[in-house]
Every structure is written in C-alpha cells, then in structure tokens.
Scaffold this motif. Structure first.
Motif, PDB file in Angstrom:
ATOM      1  N   ILE A 150      40.619  36.232  36.008  1.00  0.00           N
ATOM      2  CA  ILE A 150      41.088  34.937  36.528  1.00  0.00           C
ATOM      3  C   ILE A 150      40.526  33.796  35.686  1.00  0.00           C
ATOM      4  O   ILE A 150      41.179  32.767  35.512  1.00  0.00           O
ATOM      5  CB  ILE A 150      40.774  34.759  38.039  1.00  0.00           C
ATOM      6  N   THR A 151      39.363  33.979  35.113  1.00  0.00           N
ATOM      7  CA  THR A 151      38.813  32.963  34.212  1.00  0.00           C
ATOM      8  C   THR A 151      39.715  32.817  32.993  1.00  0.00           C
ATOM      9  O   THR A 151      40.029  31.691  32.570  1.00  0.00           O
ATOM     10  CB  THR A 151      37.377  33.330  33.795  1.00  0.00           C
ATOM     11  N   ALA A 152      40.155  33.926  32.417  1.00  0.00           N
ATOM     12  CA  ALA A 152      41.055  33.871  31.257  1.00  0.00           C
ATOM     13  C   ALA A 152      42.372  33.185  31.634  1.00  0.00           C
ATOM     14  O   ALA A 152      42.858  32.316  30.898  1.00  0.00           O
ATOM     15  CB  ALA A 152      41.317  35.276  30.729  1.00  0.00           C
ATOM     16  N   VAL A 153      42.923  33.550  32.777  1.00  0.00           N
ATOM     17  CA  VAL A 153      44.170  32.950  33.243  1.00  0.00           C
ATOM     18  C   VAL A 153      43.998  31.437  33.414  1.00  0.00           C
ATOM     19  O   VAL A 153      44.836  30.644  32.946  1.00  0.00           O
ATOM     20  CB  VAL A 153      44.625  33.610  34.564  1.00  0.00           C
ATOM     21  N   LYS A 154      42.926  31.026  34.049  1.00  0.00           N
ATOM     22  CA  LYS A 154      42.710  29.598  34.300  1.00  0.00           C
ATOM     23  C   LYS A 154      42.454  28.828  33.005  1.00  0.00           C
ATOM     24  O   LYS A 154      42.888  27.681  32.868  1.00  0.00           O
ATOM     25  CB  LYS A 154      41.560  29.402  35.291  1.00  0.00           C
ATOM     26  N   MET A 155      41.765  29.441  32.077  1.00  0.00           N
ATOM     27  CA  MET A 155      41.528  28.756  30.803  1.00  0.00           C
ATOM     28  C   MET A 155      42.840  28.545  30.044  1.00  0.00           C
ATOM     29  O   MET A 155      43.003  27.528  29.367  1.00  0.00           O
ATOM     30  CB  MET A 155      40.522  29.535  29.954  1.00  0.00           C
ATOM     31  N   LEU A 156      43.775  29.457  30.165  1.00  0.00           N
ATOM     32  CA  LEU A 156      45.074  29.268  29.511  1.00  0.00           C
ATOM     33  C   LEU A 156      45.898  28.193  30.202  1.00  0.00           C
ATOM     34  O   LEU A 156      46.836  27.665  29.613  1.00  0.00           O
ATOM     35  CB  LEU A 156      45.842  30.593  29.460  1.00  0.00           C
ATOM     36  N   GLY A 157      45.536  27.848  31.421  1.00  0.00           N
ATOM     37  CA  GLY A 157      46.214  26.768  32.141  1.00  0.00           C
ATOM     38  C   GLY A 157      45.517  25.433  31.990  1.00  0.00           C
ATOM     39  O   GLY A 157      45.906  24.441  32.595  1.00  0.00           O
ATOM     40  N   PHE A 158      44.475  25.381  31.177  1.00  0.00           N
ATOM     41  CA  PHE A 158      43.670  24.173  30.999  1.00  0.00           C
ATOM     42  C   PHE A 158      44.459  23.056  30.372  1.00  0.00           C
ATOM     43  O   PHE A 158      45.213  23.206  29.467  1.00  0.00           O
ATOM     44  CB  PHE A 158      42.449  24.508  30.126  1.00  0.00           C
TER      45      PHE A 158
END
Length: 158
Positions: A150-158
C-alpha cells in the motif's frame, strides 16, 4: 510500526489512484523463507486488491536481505517498472551482524529510490525473535507485506 494499538494491515485509503497500468517489481529474500513468503503473499494480495494486474507484478528472489538492494536496483533500472517493493526479514542474533545488515539494507534501499526517482519500498522486518516476525507476517500485528504494497501504491498516487 506494529504495536498492540496499530496493525500493519490497517491503513488509510487516501491518495489511491488507478493502478491498472502500473508495474511493480517485488524483490524477496530467500532467507527466513517462512516469513518472506508470507510477506510476499500479503503484498501480492494488496496489489491485486487495488487493481494491479497479475501480469504487471514481477517477483525476483535474492539469497538474503543484504542482496535486496542490488535486486532493487536491477528492477528500478527497468524503465517499465513503476515501483519496487523489497521484502526481507533479519532476526536479531547474538552478534552485531544484525546491525550491519539492517543499516546497509535501509540505506541501500533508500539510495536506490533516490537514484532512480521512483518508489523503492522498505518492507524488511527487523524483529528480535522469530515469534515477533510471525506476528508481523500475517499474525496478530498484521502483515508488513500489506503495508509495503500500500505504501508503493500511495507513493505512485503522490
């Protein structure tokens, strides 16, 4: 960090964007395989939950956590990879080996992300005991693999 008040598998769903065309590399340490396999399972399940296509998830295994850094660099070099997730487990032993490995891996993973300007996620457990690792690999404190994904997913939504 997992505690009795916070589970690694609980997170906010803010900043999540469409992941259907994103590609993820996941580097998994073979050392402490019982733990790292569970971490991978959590990461995979979370990525699929948020719309990542199975064919866009690339798993690569390395011998131990120390090798996660180079494995991450090899994946991050690939232009088509949007984010890299590193999964490992280093359990405290009787020597200072633990300190050297954990420090090197944390710095190395950070440096790979900065070098390639893409999310490279530290999903490495650093417990004192095997039981603490099990508790954080799908046990009573959730799954660090979920948190890393989820950290990777959220970072791509930054």
């Amino acid at each position: 960090m997992a505690t009795s008040l916070k589970s690694l598998s609980e997170y906010s769903e803010n900043n999540i964007v469409d992941m259907s065309n994103k590609k993820f590399g996941i580097v998994v340490s073979e050392w402490n395989d019982e733990i790292t396999s569970a971490l991978f399972g959590g990461a995979l399940e979370t990525l699929l939950k948020y719309g990542v296509k199975k064919e866009n998830i690339f798993k690569k295994e390395v011998p131990g956590s120390f090798e996660l850094t180079l494995g991450a660099q090899w994946l991050a070099e690939l232009e088509e990879i949007d984010a890299v997730i590193c999964l490992g487990c280093v359990i405290q032993g009787e020597t200072r080996h633990f300190d050297f490995i954990c420090d090197a891996v944390a710095h190395g993973i950070t440096n790979v992300g900065l070098k390639y300007n893409k999310p490279v996620i530290f999903g490495v457990l650093t417990p004192d005991t095997m039981q603490q690792a099990l508790d954080r690999a799908g046990g009573k404190h959730g799954n660090k693999g979920d948190e890393a994904a989820i950290t990777a997913v959220k970072m791509l939504g930054f």
